[in-house]
Design an enzyme around this catalytic site. Structure first.
Site, mmCIF file in Angstrom:
data_model
loop_
_atom_site.group_PDB
_atom_site.id
_atom_site.type_symbol
_atom_site.label_atom_id
_atom_site.label_comp_id
_atom_site.label_asym_id
_atom_site.label_seq_id
_atom_site.Cartn_x
_atom_site.Cartn_y
_atom_site.Cartn_z
ATOM 1 N N SER A 183 36.580 12.206 -5.389
ATOM 2 C CA SER A 183 36.153 11.240 -4.518
ATOM 3 C C SER A 183 35.561 10.108 -4.897
ATOM 4 O O SER A 183 35.510 10.071 -6.129
ATOM 5 C CB SER A 183 34.934 12.278 -3.786
ATOM 6 O OG SER A 183 34.014 11.103 -3.100
ATOM 7 N N TYR A 241 26.969 17.319 -5.081
ATOM 8 C CA TYR A 241 28.476 16.679 -4.705
ATOM 9 C C TYR A 241 28.733 15.656 -5.709
ATOM 10 O O TYR A 241 29.881 15.813 -6.304
ATOM 11 C CB TYR A 241 28.435 16.436 -3.293
ATOM 12 C CG TYR A 241 29.666 16.062 -2.849
ATOM 13 C CD1 TYR A 241 30.413 17.132 -2.256
ATOM 14 C CD2 TYR A 241 30.172 14.734 -2.882
ATOM 15 C CE1 TYR A 241 31.904 16.760 -1.768
ATOM 16 C CE2 TYR A 241 31.220 14.458 -2.331
ATOM 17 C CZ TYR A 241 32.248 15.298 -1.679
ATOM 18 O OH TYR A 241 33.449 14.982 -1.227
HETATM 19 N N1 LIG Z 1 35.662 13.983 4.243
HETATM 20 C C1 LIG Z 1 35.566 13.007 3.065
HETATM 21 O O1 LIG Z 1 34.795 11.990 3.455
HETATM 22 C C2 LIG Z 1 35.744 13.158 1.649
HETATM 23 C C3 LIG Z 1 36.397 14.371 1.099
HETATM 24 N N2 LIG Z 1 36.817 14.446 0.069
HETATM 25 C C4 LIG Z 1 37.345 15.609 -0.566
HETATM 26 O O2 LIG Z 1 38.446 16.084 0.014
HETATM 27 C C5 LIG Z 1 38.547 17.603 -0.060
HETATM 28 C C6 LIG Z 1 38.955 18.214 1.627
HETATM 29 O O3 LIG Z 1 38.012 17.674 2.358
HETATM 30 P P1 LIG Z 1 37.955 17.616 3.883
HETATM 31 O O4 LIG Z 1 39.264 17.850 4.341
HETATM 32 O O5 LIG Z 1 37.401 16.307 4.139
HETATM 33 O O6 LIG Z 1 36.911 18.783 4.116
HETATM 34 P P2 LIG Z 1 36.951 19.868 5.325
HETATM 35 O O7 LIG Z 1 35.664 20.341 5.391
HETATM 36 O O8 LIG Z 1 37.675 19.461 6.523
HETATM 37 O O9 LIG Z 1 37.861 21.000 4.711
HETATM 38 C C7 LIG Z 1 37.440 21.589 3.441
HETATM 39 C C8 LIG Z 1 38.528 22.696 3.287
HETATM 40 O O10 LIG Z 1 37.963 23.323 1.990
HETATM 41 C C9 LIG Z 1 38.029 24.628 2.244
HETATM 42 N N3 LIG Z 1 37.066 25.485 1.538
HETATM 43 C C10 LIG Z 1 35.597 25.112 1.519
HETATM 44 N N4 LIG Z 1 35.228 25.956 0.593
HETATM 45 C C11 LIG Z 1 36.180 27.060 0.232
HETATM 46 C C12 LIG Z 1 36.244 28.075 -0.646
HETATM 47 N N5 LIG Z 1 35.053 28.631 -1.231
HETATM 48 N N6 LIG Z 1 37.143 28.567 -0.814
HETATM 49 C C13 LIG Z 1 38.488 28.169 -0.399
HETATM 50 N N7 LIG Z 1 38.461 27.156 0.332
HETATM 51 C C14 LIG Z 1 37.465 26.473 0.734
HETATM 52 C C15 LIG Z 1 37.843 25.070 3.635
HETATM 53 O O11 LIG Z 1 38.652 26.043 4.205
HETATM 54 P P3 LIG Z 1 37.920 27.242 4.863
HETATM 55 O O12 LIG Z 1 36.707 26.833 5.622
HETATM 56 O O13 LIG Z 1 38.862 28.135 5.452
HETATM 57 O O14 LIG Z 1 37.221 28.103 3.740
HETATM 58 C C16 LIG Z 1 38.610 23.670 4.334
HETATM 59 O O15 LIG Z 1 40.062 24.115 4.382
HETATM 60 C C17 LIG Z 1 37.291 18.110 -0.529
HETATM 61 O O16 LIG Z 1 37.453 18.403 -1.913
HETATM 62 C C18 LIG Z 1 36.319 16.958 -0.461
HETATM 63 O O17 LIG Z 1 35.287 16.792 -1.310
HETATM 64 C C19 LIG Z 1 36.938 13.387 -0.892
HETATM 65 C C20 LIG Z 1 36.406 12.047 -0.278
HETATM 66 C C21 LIG Z 1 36.001 11.818 0.808
HETATM 67 C C1 LIG Z 2 29.999 1.790 -1.426
HETATM 68 C C2 LIG Z 2 30.718 0.842 -0.141
HETATM 69 C C3 LIG Z 2 30.856 1.374 0.966
HETATM 70 C C4 LIG Z 2 30.551 2.800 1.565
HETATM 71 C C5 LIG Z 2 31.054 3.724 1.005
HETATM 72 C C6 LIG Z 2 30.888 4.863 1.558
HETATM 73 C C7 LIG Z 2 29.907 5.264 2.389
HETATM 74 C C8 LIG Z 2 31.697 6.195 0.781
HETATM 75 C C9 LIG Z 2 31.391 7.451 1.012
HETATM 76 C C10 LIG Z 2 32.164 8.308 0.403
HETATM 77 C C11 LIG Z 2 32.265 9.801 0.933
HETATM 78 C C12 LIG Z 2 31.415 10.120 1.890
HETATM 79 C C13 LIG Z 2 32.852 10.584 -0.137
HETATM 80 C C14 LIG Z 2 33.163 11.885 0.015
HETATM 81 O O1 LIG Z 2 33.512 12.606 -0.879
HETATM 82 C C15 LIG Z 2 31.440 0.371 2.214
HETATM 83 C C16 LIG Z 2 30.314 0.319 3.191
HETATM 84 C C17 LIG Z 2 32.508 0.930 2.590
HETATM 85 C C18 LIG Z 2 31.483 -1.237 1.938
HETATM 86 C C19 LIG Z 2 32.096 -1.131 0.368
HETATM 87 C C20 LIG Z 2 31.248 -0.575 -0.459
#
Ligand SMILES: NC(=O)C1=CN([C@@H]2O[C@H](COP(=O)(O)OP(=O)(O)OC[C@H]3O[C@@H](n4cnc5c(N)ncnc54)[C@H](OP(=O)(O)O)[C@@H]3O)[C@@H](O)[C@H]2O)C=CC1
Ligand SMILES: CC1=C(/C=C/C(C)=C/C=C/C(C)=C/C=O)C(C)(C)CCC1
Length: 311
Positions: free
Chosen positions: A186, A199
């Site tokens: 992330s 996180y």
């Molecule tokens: N959404 C965002 O803004 C961002 C997300 N990410 C990362 O991307 C990845 C995917 O996230 P995203 O698709 O957004 O999230 P979702 O919540 O949509 O999906 C999460 C997935 O992880 C699975 N999961 C959660 N806990 C477990 C567990 N204990 N064992 C097995 N599977 C598990 C869930 O499956 P089930 O419920 O079936 O177990 C689900 O398929 C994550 O690592 C997240 O941290 C990174 C940056 C930004």
């Molecule tokens: C820092 C930053 C921003 C915000 C970033 C955010 C809010 C990120 C969230 C990330 C998440 C939720 C990650 C999960 O894994 C903006 C507004 C885009 C502008 C550019 C600088």
């Protein structure tokens, strides 16, 4: 006088850092331009590969499964806990007619379950050639307001699981001289926002895990196993659905497309959207007050506080 001198030294140090930073950006742009013109980045094909995706029941994991199918992998193995949702993703993949698909219930936070399920997958499907560690959770809450159990859960699911899955599949990748390990980290593995300390810690650790995995393999002169760490910013899935969506927010489809592209290009790190490279630079090169100002001015700080308040 001493105060004046300290200020001058601090100003010189800041200017030097900015100068170094600009040279670094210039070199990076030249390097990128050269690789585009000379096409030195050798692309690899993913056709015929067997991909295991954790957290594939929804969100980014689901899109990754469909994207890998589109790019011609032969078999996709889906992991998650929600069997109904896994079956529905499995059907979607099979409907494309492009890849075989298997799904397994596995809680990646449970080490023994991971080892047992990997063994079963290898017996049923064969060896995994691309591993995508995508499963993740967020609980949300300031340090003093978060239960110990939740903190442990975050670290088990978001970080430790990468150790168990990678330890399980790496030996066969090395023995066969072919493989790729992908981690979905992330941008919160590059800079912190308040309200999600467990996180953020888990994601900084994930970034460290892939750096050390790559360092370990390259130190042994093993270039046949690729390593890619993807750092997406806010993505519109269930996980951060209470966070304000901004023009720079990503769709899970965009993250999946860029991830598959990165595997094909053997790219070690992907930061999405690209403009987020600036936050990494800001955070690691410039005084911390600069980054805090950016987070404050762009509203990112407030967004995360509101997200936590809704938990
Ligand atoms: N959404 C965002 O803004 C961002 C997300 N990410 C990362 O991307 C990845 C995917 O996230 P995203 O698709 O957004 O999230 P979702 O919540 O949509 O999906 C999460 C997935 O992880 C699975 N999961 C959660 N806990 C477990 C567990 N204990 N064992 C097995 N599977 C598990 C869930 O499956 P089930 O419920 O079936 O177990 C689900 O398929 C994550 O690592 C997240 O941290 C990174 C940056 C930004
Ligand atoms: C820092 C930053 C921003 C915000 C970033 C955010 C809010 C990120 C969230 C990330 C998440 C939720 C990650 C999960 O894994 C903006 C507004 C885009 C502008 C550019 C600088």
């Amino acid at each position: 006088m001493a105060h004046f001198l300290t200020r001058v030294v601090a100003l010189c140090a800041s200017s030097l850092r900015i100068l170094l930073l600009l040279s670094f950006v210039f070199i990076r742009i030249c390097q990128y331009a050269c690789s585009r013109v000379l096409r030195t980045n050798r692309r690899k094909s993913v056709s015929g590969e067997t991909v295991l995706i954790t957290g594939a029941s929804r969100g980014i994991g689901r899109c990754l499964a469909l994207e890998f199918a589109k790019h011609g992998v032969s078999t996709i193995v889906l992991w998650g806990r929600d069997e109904e949702k896994l079956s529905s993703v499995k059907m979607e993949v099979e409907e494309t007619g492009k890849a075989r698909c298997h799904s397994y219930r596995c809680d990646v936070g449970d080490r023994e379950q991971v080892y047992r399920t990997i063994q079963k997958v290898q017996e049923d499907v064969g060896r995994i050639t691309i591993l995508v560690n995508n499963a993740g959770v967020v609980h949300g809450g300031a340090l003093l307001a978060t239960d110990d159990d939740k903190i442990e859960d975050t670290l088990r699911v978001n970080t430790l699981s990468h150790f168990w899955t990678t330890k399980s599949v790496l030996p066969s990748m090395l023995a066969n001289g072919r493989g790729h390990v992908v981690g979905i980290a992330s941008t919160l593995g590059l800079f912190a926002l308040p309200g999600v300390p467990d996180y953020v810690t888990s994601k900084f650790s994930v970034v460290g895990f892939y750096e050390s995995l790559a360092a370990e393999l390259r130190a042994q002169d093993r270039w046949d196993v690729g390593v890619t760490c993807v750092c997406p910013g806010h993505t519109t899935t269930d996980m951060f659905k209470d966070l304000t969506t901004r023009p720079l927010s990503l769709t899970p489809q965009q993250v999946a497309e860029q991830t598959v592209e990165a595997v094909k290009n053997n790219q070690p790190r992907v930061i999405l959207p690209r403009v987020m490279h600036l936050t990494w630079v800001l955070n690691s090169w410039l005084p911390s007050s600069w980054m805090r100002t950016v987070l404050y001015v762009t509203g990112a700080m407030e967004d995360m506080e509101n997200f936590c308040a809704k938990r």
